[in-house]
Design a protein around this motif. Sequence first.
Motif, PDB file in Angstrom:
ATOM      1  N   SER A   4       0.826  -1.205   0.000  1.00  0.00           N
ATOM      2  CA  SER A   4       0.000   0.000   0.000  1.00  0.00           C
ATOM      3  C   SER A   4       0.866   1.263   0.000  1.00  0.00           C
ATOM      4  O   SER A   4       0.546   2.227  -0.670  1.00  0.00           O
ATOM      5  N   SER A   5       1.995   1.263   0.745  1.00  0.00           N
ATOM      6  CA  SER A   5       2.905   2.404   0.721  1.00  0.00           C
ATOM      7  C   SER A   5       3.536   2.551  -0.650  1.00  0.00           C
ATOM      8  O   SER A   5       3.661   3.652  -1.177  1.00  0.00           O
ATOM      9  N   PHE A   6       3.933   1.437  -1.231  1.00  0.00           N
ATOM     10  CA  PHE A   6       4.563   1.441  -2.541  1.00  0.00           C
ATOM     11  C   PHE A   6       3.595   1.990  -3.582  1.00  0.00           C
ATOM     12  O   PHE A   6       3.964   2.809  -4.410  1.00  0.00           O
ATOM     13  N   ASP A   7       2.348   1.554  -3.518  1.00  0.00           N
ATOM     14  CA  ASP A   7       1.331   2.021  -4.460  1.00  0.00           C
ATOM     15  C   ASP A   7       1.089   3.525  -4.334  1.00  0.00           C
ATOM     16  O   ASP A   7       0.806   4.189  -5.317  1.00  0.00           O
ATOM     17  N   ARG A   8       1.221   4.059  -3.141  1.00  0.00           N
ATOM     18  CA  ARG A   8       0.981   5.481  -2.914  1.00  0.00           C
ATOM     19  C   ARG A   8       2.085   6.375  -3.469  1.00  0.00           C
ATOM     20  O   ARG A   8       1.935   7.590  -3.497  1.00  0.00           O
ATOM     21  N   LEU A   9       3.198   5.791  -3.912  1.00  0.00           N
ATOM     22  CA  LEU A   9       4.312   6.608  -4.403  1.00  0.00           C
ATOM     23  C   LEU A   9       4.067   7.240  -5.763  1.00  0.00           C
ATOM     24  O   LEU A   9       4.783   8.139  -6.147  1.00  0.00           O
ATOM     25  N   ASP A  10       3.099   6.770  -6.520  1.00  0.00           N
ATOM     26  CA  ASP A  10       2.825   7.324  -7.851  1.00  0.00           C
ATOM     27  C   ASP A  10       4.074   7.269  -8.731  1.00  0.00           C
ATOM     28  O   ASP A  10       4.573   8.281  -9.214  1.00  0.00           O
ATOM     29  N   LEU A  11       4.561   6.042  -8.891  1.00  0.00           N
ATOM     30  CA  LEU A  11       5.762   5.814  -9.695  1.00  0.00           C
ATOM     31  C   LEU A  11       5.459   5.857 -11.176  1.00  0.00           C
ATOM     32  O   LEU A  11       4.354   5.548 -11.575  1.00  0.00           O
ATOM     33  N   PRO A  12       6.423   6.201 -12.011  1.00  0.00           N
ATOM     34  CA  PRO A  12       7.803   6.526 -11.656  1.00  0.00           C
ATOM     35  C   PRO A  12       7.932   7.962 -11.156  1.00  0.00           C
ATOM     36  O   PRO A  12       7.170   8.842 -11.511  1.00  0.00           O
ATOM     37  N   LEU A  13       8.959   8.154 -10.308  1.00  0.00           N
ATOM     38  CA  LEU A  13       9.369   9.498  -9.915  1.00  0.00           C
ATOM     39  C   LEU A  13      10.324  10.006 -10.987  1.00  0.00           C
ATOM     40  O   LEU A  13      11.084   9.223 -11.562  1.00  0.00           O
ATOM     41  N   LEU A  64      11.755  -7.118  -3.743  1.00  0.00           N
ATOM     42  CA  LEU A  64      11.188  -6.295  -4.820  1.00  0.00           C
ATOM     43  C   LEU A  64      10.269  -5.212  -4.250  1.00  0.00           C
ATOM     44  O   LEU A  64      10.204  -4.112  -4.798  1.00  0.00           O
ATOM     45  N   ALA A  65       9.589  -5.523  -3.157  1.00  0.00           N
ATOM     46  CA  ALA A  65       8.648  -4.579  -2.555  1.00  0.00           C
ATOM     47  C   ALA A  65       9.312  -3.359  -1.945  1.00  0.00           C
ATOM     48  O   ALA A  65       8.639  -2.380  -1.642  1.00  0.00           O
ATOM     49  N   VAL A  66      10.649  -3.401  -1.775  1.00  0.00           N
ATOM     50  CA  VAL A  66      11.349  -2.261  -1.178  1.00  0.00           C
ATOM     51  C   VAL A  66      12.435  -1.704  -2.099  1.00  0.00           C
ATOM     52  O   VAL A  66      13.217  -0.844  -1.693  1.00  0.00           O
ATOM     53  N   THR A  67      12.499  -2.179  -3.337  1.00  0.00           N
ATOM     54  CA  THR A  67      13.589  -1.793  -4.239  1.00  0.00           C
ATOM     55  C   THR A  67      13.092  -0.943  -5.391  1.00  0.00           C
ATOM     56  O   THR A  67      12.250  -1.376  -6.183  1.00  0.00           O
ATOM     57  N   LEU A  68      13.632   0.255  -5.467  1.00  0.00           N
ATOM     58  CA  LEU A  68      13.381   1.156  -6.587  1.00  0.00           C
ATOM     59  C   LEU A  68      14.628   1.170  -7.462  1.00  0.00           C
ATOM     60  O   LEU A  68      15.742   1.067  -6.963  1.00  0.00           O
ATOM     61  N   LEU A  69      14.441   1.316  -8.766  1.00  0.00           N
ATOM     62  CA  LEU A  69      15.569   1.384  -9.679  1.00  0.00           C
ATOM     63  C   LEU A  69      15.742   2.795 -10.199  1.00  0.00           C
ATOM     64  O   LEU A  69      14.765   3.510 -10.441  1.00  0.00           O
ATOM     65  N   ASP A  80      20.175   1.532  -7.625  1.00  0.00           N
ATOM     66  CA  ASP A  80      18.940   1.114  -6.958  1.00  0.00           C
ATOM     67  C   ASP A  80      18.873   1.744  -5.577  1.00  0.00           C
ATOM     68  O   ASP A  80      19.903   2.097  -4.992  1.00  0.00           O
ATOM     69  N   ILE A  81      17.653   1.910  -5.108  1.00  0.00           N
ATOM     70  CA  ILE A  81      17.398   2.520  -3.805  1.00  0.00           C
ATOM     71  C   ILE A  81      16.446   1.617  -3.030  1.00  0.00           C
ATOM     72  O   ILE A  81      15.392   1.242  -3.549  1.00  0.00           O
ATOM     73  N   MET A  82      16.840   1.282  -1.801  1.00  0.00           N
ATOM     74  CA  MET A  82      15.939   0.569  -0.900  1.00  0.00           C
ATOM     75  C   MET A  82      15.124   1.614  -0.156  1.00  0.00           C
ATOM     76  O   MET A  82      15.682   2.575   0.385  1.00  0.00           O
ATOM     77  N   LEU A  83      13.812   1.420  -0.139  1.00  0.00           N
ATOM     78  CA  LEU A  83      12.902   2.270   0.622  1.00  0.00           C
ATOM     79  C   LEU A  83      12.039   1.356   1.466  1.00  0.00           C
ATOM     80  O   LEU A  83      11.152   0.683   0.954  1.00  0.00           O
ATOM     81  N   ARG A  84      12.341   1.304   2.751  1.00  0.00           N
ATOM     82  CA  ARG A  84      11.606   0.433   3.667  1.00  0.00           C
ATOM     83  C   ARG A  84      10.880   1.291   4.696  1.00  0.00           C
ATOM     84  O   ARG A  84      11.496   1.873   5.591  1.00  0.00           O
ATOM     85  N   VAL A  85       9.556   1.404   4.554  1.00  0.00           N
ATOM     86  CA  VAL A  85       8.742   2.111   5.540  1.00  0.00           C
ATOM     87  C   VAL A  85       8.626   1.213   6.761  1.00  0.00           C
ATOM     88  O   VAL A  85       8.414   0.007   6.640  1.00  0.00           O
ATOM     89  N   GLU A  86       8.797   1.826   7.936  1.00  0.00           N
ATOM     90  CA  GLU A  86       8.828   1.026   9.159  1.00  0.00           C
ATOM     91  C   GLU A  86       8.214   1.791  10.325  1.00  0.00           C
ATOM     92  O   GLU A  86       7.956   2.994  10.238  1.00  0.00           O
ATOM     93  N   ASP A  87       8.013   1.056  11.404  1.00  0.00           N
ATOM     94  CA  ASP A  87       7.517   1.664  12.630  1.00  0.00           C
ATOM     95  C   ASP A  87       8.673   2.311  13.384  1.00  0.00           C
ATOM     96  O   ASP A  87       9.800   1.806  13.371  1.00  0.00           O
ATOM     97  N   ALA A  88       8.398   3.407  14.058  1.00  0.00           N
ATOM     98  CA  ALA A  88       9.376   4.008  14.974  1.00  0.00           C
ATOM     99  C   ALA A  88       9.266   3.288  16.311  1.00  0.00           C
ATOM    100  O   ALA A  88       8.241   2.680  16.626  1.00  0.00           O
ATOM    101  N   TRP A  89      10.329   3.356  17.107  1.00  0.00           N
ATOM    102  CA  TRP A  89      10.253   2.794  18.453  1.00  0.00           C
ATOM    103  C   TRP A  89       9.259   3.615  19.252  1.00  0.00           C
ATOM    104  O   TRP A  89       9.189   4.846  19.126  1.00  0.00           O
ATOM    105  N   ALA A  90       8.471   2.949  20.080  1.00  0.00           N
ATOM    106  CA  ALA A  90       7.507   3.646  20.937  1.00  0.00           C
ATOM    107  C   ALA A  90       7.226   2.803  22.167  1.00  0.00           C
ATOM    108  O   ALA A  90       7.356   1.571  22.137  1.00  0.00           O
TER     109      ALA A  90
END
Length: 194
Positions: A4-13, A64-69, A80-90
């Motif tokens: 869902s995060s990947f889809d929200r990027l509106d690729l390609p940039l 593949l889900a975290v790799t942009l070319l 290539d760029i890794m983009l991994r959305v993650e939780d912050a510590w809380a």
Amino acid sequence: MSSSSFDRLDLPLRTDRLVIRASTADDADAVWRYRRLDDVSRWLTTAPTDAEAFGAHFADPERLAVTLLVELPGTGVIGDIMLRVEDAWAQAEVRALAAGVQAELGWAMDPAHQGKGYATEAVRAVMAACFTTLGLRRVHAGCFAANEPSWRTMERLGMRREEHSRGTALHRSGEWMDGMNYGILAEEWRSLTV
């Protein structure tokens, strides 16, 4: 990063010179071309030793889900760029508020195209998407301290050095190496883009 995060990027940039797009399993050969080089592979978390092993590693759906070319029009894939959305510590009572609020970035570039600002340009575009389209609050990245081009890129991007750790990362060479970690908050990024 969730789909869902990947889809929200509106690729390609797109930047002035580059196109940044999602990766597919069919891109393995293009990425292997530069990731197999010692100048690149020495800094990577995983360095398969042959094209077949790399192809299997690259085609993993989680990868593949975290790799942009990064493509240079007329040339093809140059990084290539890794983009991994993650939780912050809380703390436990507020953990839900820290879900999916930050991203870890990582990158690799073909040495034939280094020194021309392409990595900075591409990562800057991904950071912008993190703070605007994805609405994240923080982006961070890390590297071996000996990988000076990587941490210099982080500094050019306005990221703040948050840690220089001593002998904390075991390199595949058997050497315990220093590490560097950088971060930037959304409000810091906004102040740089005004």
